[in-house]
Design a protein around this motif. Sequence first.
Motif, PDB file in Angstrom:
ATOM      1  N   ASP A   1       0.814  -1.222   0.000  1.00  0.00           N
ATOM      2  CA  ASP A   1       0.000   0.000   0.000  1.00  0.00           C
ATOM      3  C   ASP A   1       0.845   1.268   0.000  1.00  0.00           C
ATOM      4  O   ASP A   1       0.308   2.372   0.057  1.00  0.00           O
ATOM      5  CB  ASP A   1      -0.950   0.011   1.205  1.00  0.00           C
ATOM      6  CG  ASP A   1      -0.220   0.052   2.536  1.00  0.00           C
ATOM      7  OD1 ASP A   1       0.999  -0.213   2.559  1.00  0.00           O
ATOM      8  OD2 ASP A   1      -0.873   0.351   3.555  1.00  0.00           O
TER       9      ASP A   1
ATOM     10  N   LEU B   1      -6.834  -4.331  -0.187  1.00  0.00           N
ATOM     11  CA  LEU B   1      -5.930  -3.452  -0.936  1.00  0.00           C
ATOM     12  C   LEU B   1      -6.604  -2.987  -2.222  1.00  0.00           C
ATOM     13  O   LEU B   1      -6.973  -3.788  -3.080  1.00  0.00           O
ATOM     14  CB  LEU B   1      -4.645  -4.214  -1.258  1.00  0.00           C
ATOM     15  CG  LEU B   1      -3.429  -3.384  -1.666  1.00  0.00           C
ATOM     16  CD1 LEU B   1      -2.952  -2.522  -0.507  1.00  0.00           C
ATOM     17  CD2 LEU B   1      -2.302  -4.306  -2.123  1.00  0.00           C
TER      18      LEU B   1
ATOM     19  N   VAL C   1      -4.129   1.372  -5.297  1.00  0.00           N
ATOM     20  CA  VAL C   1      -2.748   1.711  -4.977  1.00  0.00           C
ATOM     21  C   VAL C   1      -1.857   1.340  -6.150  1.00  0.00           C
ATOM     22  O   VAL C   1      -2.245   0.580  -7.037  1.00  0.00           O
ATOM     23  CB  VAL C   1      -2.271   0.997  -3.687  1.00  0.00           C
ATOM     24  CG1 VAL C   1      -3.035   1.497  -2.474  1.00  0.00           C
ATOM     25  CG2 VAL C   1      -2.391  -0.517  -3.818  1.00  0.00           C
TER      26      VAL C   1
END
Length: 314
Positions: free
Chosen positions: A68, A225, A228
């Motif tokens: 990230d 996630l 990113v």
Amino acid sequence: MVEVIAIVGPTASGKTALSIELAKQFNGEIINGDSMQVYRGMDIGTAKIRSDEMDGIAHHLLDILDPDESFSVADYQRLVREKIKEIQQRGKLPIIVGGTGLYVQSVLFDYRFPKQQVDEQLRQALQEELERFGPEAMHRKLTALDPTIDIHPNNTRRVLRALEILMSGEEKEDGSLAQSPMYDELIIGLDVPRDILYERIDKRVDKMMDSGLLEEVKGLYDSGLRDVQSIKAIGYKELYGYFDGVYSLEDAIVQLKRNSRKYAKRQFTYFRNKMPILWLGSGAGHKNNLEEIKRIWQETDRNRRIEQMAKTIR
């Protein structure tokens, strides 16, 4: 005398194997030249070298960030130039290995970031402000500047980096590239006939899937996630599409292979137009390539060496 060697070329061209042999031959240590191999937990999809494949050769700038976290050309340039100095101080030869052309080029040539000095002062001021007022205050400062930014307040590293960018006016690719070299370098490129390379890429993707790429990406997906830099990499974005229900697994694999082939083509174009490279055929075998590298290595004057490289049959 050569200060730095770089081994470049498209994905699946054989850079890793040659780099190990070269490091043994010239007492070298290897520096990662792939922008995605800096991330932990992204091993299969980035074709990251395994510890059992390193054969005792030290490798640097692998697994240094969480997925990230952001990573820029300026970050890479700074870290690699520091690492080159460290390796040279140990009496070893730095060998940069990877396919991210701009990253490698920014280290070896005079790629300048005009705001770096100002940014260093700003970075220090922001760090002091964090220590004084805490992460919540810094996050409020960030969202006041850009309400659209979605970074958790506790991720202070990303909060400070975002503030630095916004407050300095820096852009991601803020830099100008001069052709003056920073080192006496030797850049080796592996050239593979297009049809053979594409076949290698397809087989590599199949091997990645057999080795657990789907499970690797699923772990990142399940961790939440999203949006990113890391998951925009080839091998991850396609399988994210599968998990999002955009297309079937079969279609995702087709997309992965197609995107990998397109990326390899772009890599060839970049390397052929941007740097003085000694091109070697990956089908010639490591022994022949090492002999050619030794011959060029003996040219102590950089300009003469480049002339010799230009005469090499590509």
